[in-house]
Design an enzyme around this catalytic site. Structure first.
Site, PDB file in Angstrom:
ATOM      1  N   ASP A 294      39.063  35.279  11.728  1.00 41.60           N
ATOM      2  CA  ASP A 294      37.982  35.810  10.926  1.00 41.60           C
ATOM      3  C   ASP A 294      36.441  35.885  10.829  1.00 41.60           C
ATOM      4  O   ASP A 294      36.117  33.992  12.014  1.00 41.60           O
ATOM      5  CB  ASP A 294      38.476  35.512   9.270  1.00 41.60           C
ATOM      6  CG  ASP A 294      40.045  36.403   9.053  1.00 41.60           C
ATOM      7  OD1 ASP A 294      39.742  37.234   9.635  1.00 41.60           O
ATOM      8  OD2 ASP A 294      39.929  36.301   7.759  1.00 41.60           O
ATOM      9  N   HIS A 438      39.836  30.808  12.343  1.00 37.30           N
ATOM     10  CA  HIS A 438      38.564  32.158  11.624  1.00 37.30           C
ATOM     11  C   HIS A 438      37.632  31.691  14.046  1.00 37.30           C
ATOM     12  O   HIS A 438      37.632  29.616  13.077  1.00 37.30           O
ATOM     13  CB  HIS A 438      37.875  30.945  11.222  1.00 37.30           C
ATOM     14  CG  HIS A 438      38.360  31.070   9.478  1.00 37.30           C
ATOM     15  ND1 HIS A 438      39.225  30.449   8.924  1.00 37.30           N
ATOM     16  CD2 HIS A 438      37.845  32.110   8.937  1.00 37.30           C
ATOM     17  CE1 HIS A 438      39.382  31.009   7.867  1.00 37.30           C
ATOM     18  NE2 HIS A 438      38.651  32.339   7.783  1.00 37.30           N
TER      19      HIS A 438
HETATM   20 NI    NI Z   1      36.163  35.639   5.868  1.00 33.94          NI
END
Ligand code: NI
Length: 484
Positions: A294, A438
């Site tokens: 993400d 991430h």
């Molecule tokens: Ni996010």
């Protein structure tokens, strides 16, 4: 005399092939009996030979004889060296392929196994070494051969070691397994897993830990060609815990590796069928995991793509719209490499707190930016912070997009520690899991090779979220893992 020698070669090797077939539990006792009888036969042959010799060679100092004989293989002669002293007896057969580099490489290995080259050989009372070789396959450009070293020290059980290669005749150099799979770590892991599985199938009582300790990426550096459809590897049975004496020959159909071996080197050696796997994996039959990244794209996305490539892994990138412009090249490369791009909104807000129009705008603008940069429009949304309510669901329904959550949170943003992130992903992994990470943190990207390596060794395939589910998802619904 050499006839006897040749017969022994065959005998030693034939124990290789015969025992490679599955053994039923009842048959196991008979196999043991056979093994013991075979060993006794070989031993008695040896001692017979030795006593015969010694009656002739009493009072004669250690002797070495060199002779040549035609081997049973087309146009390859053997140079036989017999070396006999009071403490040891050695017979070694060196192949004479006529290609200097090959003969030299094999001779170096054989010499390193002869008693005079080994430390501690002085304090050994009686020791016998038989070193034989076998041509497994040859054609115009390559030759596959194996060297079997059998050592008996003072009437203990023999120890076996085996060395094998497939040489390129032109260069005289061995071709490595890594070259076959285009240096893909995933390809090597695939071979390792298939070989371990084969041992466990044929020997259900083998200890998985022992098998895993012996069949490793390092121990399959070399390979054998059996024929144009079959690749082979050899292992000492005792080290695998599946016997006391002998070598096991493991063979894999090359088509099992077709995904990794679509390259000119391998196509010269084998008939390679088109890759059985298209870009999708069947997650009903395989253990699949979807890695999701993400908040990118970002400065580490490019490196992440390289890690994923090395393991033939696919992933899903839930991107933030405002980050696309500065890293559009990385995003384009992700699409080219068949990764999936999902939507993580434009500004990363907590959606339930926004108006309907803003929610739609956040998602639509990001879809447009991804489409403009890559030509592909995202079909799935990951709501920032996992925040979702009925209002958000209604908008997703209008946009005909499902919400993709996760089943494993690596909490990579909190720890910034690659080892912790890896361990969290690996210990919690289950088939069908969606892992949240991430790629805007360097430590998260650094954790990826560790995750891929550990889970691939457990037989996991890394797929996109779309591939994981394998069927269209319902608009406005949330999904956090794939359950069969
Ligand atoms: Ni996010």
């Amino acid at each position: 005399m050499f006839h006897k020698m040749e017969r022994m070669d065959t005998q030693i090797y034939s124990s290789v092939e015969n025992n490679a077939t599955p053994i039923k539990p009842r048959g196991f006792i008979y196999t043991w009996l056979c093994l013991i009888i075979t060993s006794l036969l070989i031993c008695s042959l040896w001692y017979g030979q030795q006593s015969q010799k010694s009656s002739h060679t009493t009072h004669i100092p250690p002797s070495t004889t060199h002779t040549y004989t035609l081997s049973s293989h087309s146009a390859i002669r053997s140079r036989i060296i017999r070396n006999q002293s009071a403490s040891h007896q050695m017979i070694a057969a060196y192949p004479q392929t006529g290609i200097a580099n090959i003969d030299k490489a094999v001779a170096t290995i054989i010499d390193s196994n002869t008693p005079s080259q080994q430390a501690h050989s002085n304090d050994i009372a009686t020791r016998s070494n038989t070193i034989t070789y076998r041509i497994i396959h040859q054609d115009d450009t390559t030759i596959s051969l194996a060297v079997f070293v059998r050592t008996t020290i003072h009437r203990t059980l023999p120890t076996n070691t085996v060395h094998y290669w497939t040489f390129d005749k032109m260069s005289g150099q061995p071709i490595t397994s890594s070259a076959l799979v285009d240096t893909s770590i995933a390809g090597i892991n695939e071979i390792v897993i298939a070989l371990r599985k084969q041992v466990q199938q044929h020997y259900p009582h083998a200890e998985p830990v022992k098998v895993a300790g012996v069949i490793t990426p390092e121990s399959i550096t070399n390979f054998l060609v059996h024929d144009r459809k079959t690749i082979g590897f050899l292992f000492d049975k005792r080290s695998l815990g599946i016997g006391v004496d002998g070598i096991i020959s493991l063979k894999l159909p090359i088509k099992q590796l077709s995904h990794f071996v679509q390259n000119p080197t391998t196509k010269k050696l084998f008939d390679i069928p088109p890759s059985a796997l298209s870009s999708t994996t069947d997650c009903v039959r395989h253990r699949c995991i979807a890695l999701t990244f993400d908040d990118g794209p970002g400065p580490y996305t490019q490196t992440l793509l390289e890690h994923l490539d090395r393991y033939h892994a696919k992933a899903t990138f839930f991107v933030v719209g405002r980050n696309i412009a500065p890293y559009s090249i990385a995003l384009q490369q992700a699409v080219q490499r068949k990764h999936q791009i999902g939507n993580h909104t434009w500004n990363h807000p907590l959606l339930p707190k926004r108006d309907e129009a803003v929610i739609r705008q956040e998602i639509e603008s990001t879809n447009s930016a991804v489409a403009a940069a890559t030509g592909v429009t995202p079909t799935m949304v990951r709501p920032p912070y996992g925040g979702i309510n009925d209002k958000v669901r209604a908008q997703l329904q209008l946009l005909t997009m499902p919400a993709i959550m996760w089943s494993i949170d690596t909490r990579d943003w909190a720890d910034h520690d690659a080892a912790i992130v890896c361990s969290r992903a690996v210990t919690n992994a289950t088939p069908g899991a969606i892992i949240l990470m991430h790629d805007i943190h360097k430590t998260s990207v650094d954790a990826v090779p560790c995750i891929l390596d550990a889970l691939q060794k457990q037989g996991y395939a890394f797929v996109t979220v779309k591939n994981l589910f394998g069927h269209p998802l319902s608009a406005g619904e949330s999904y956090s893992q794939y359950k069969q």
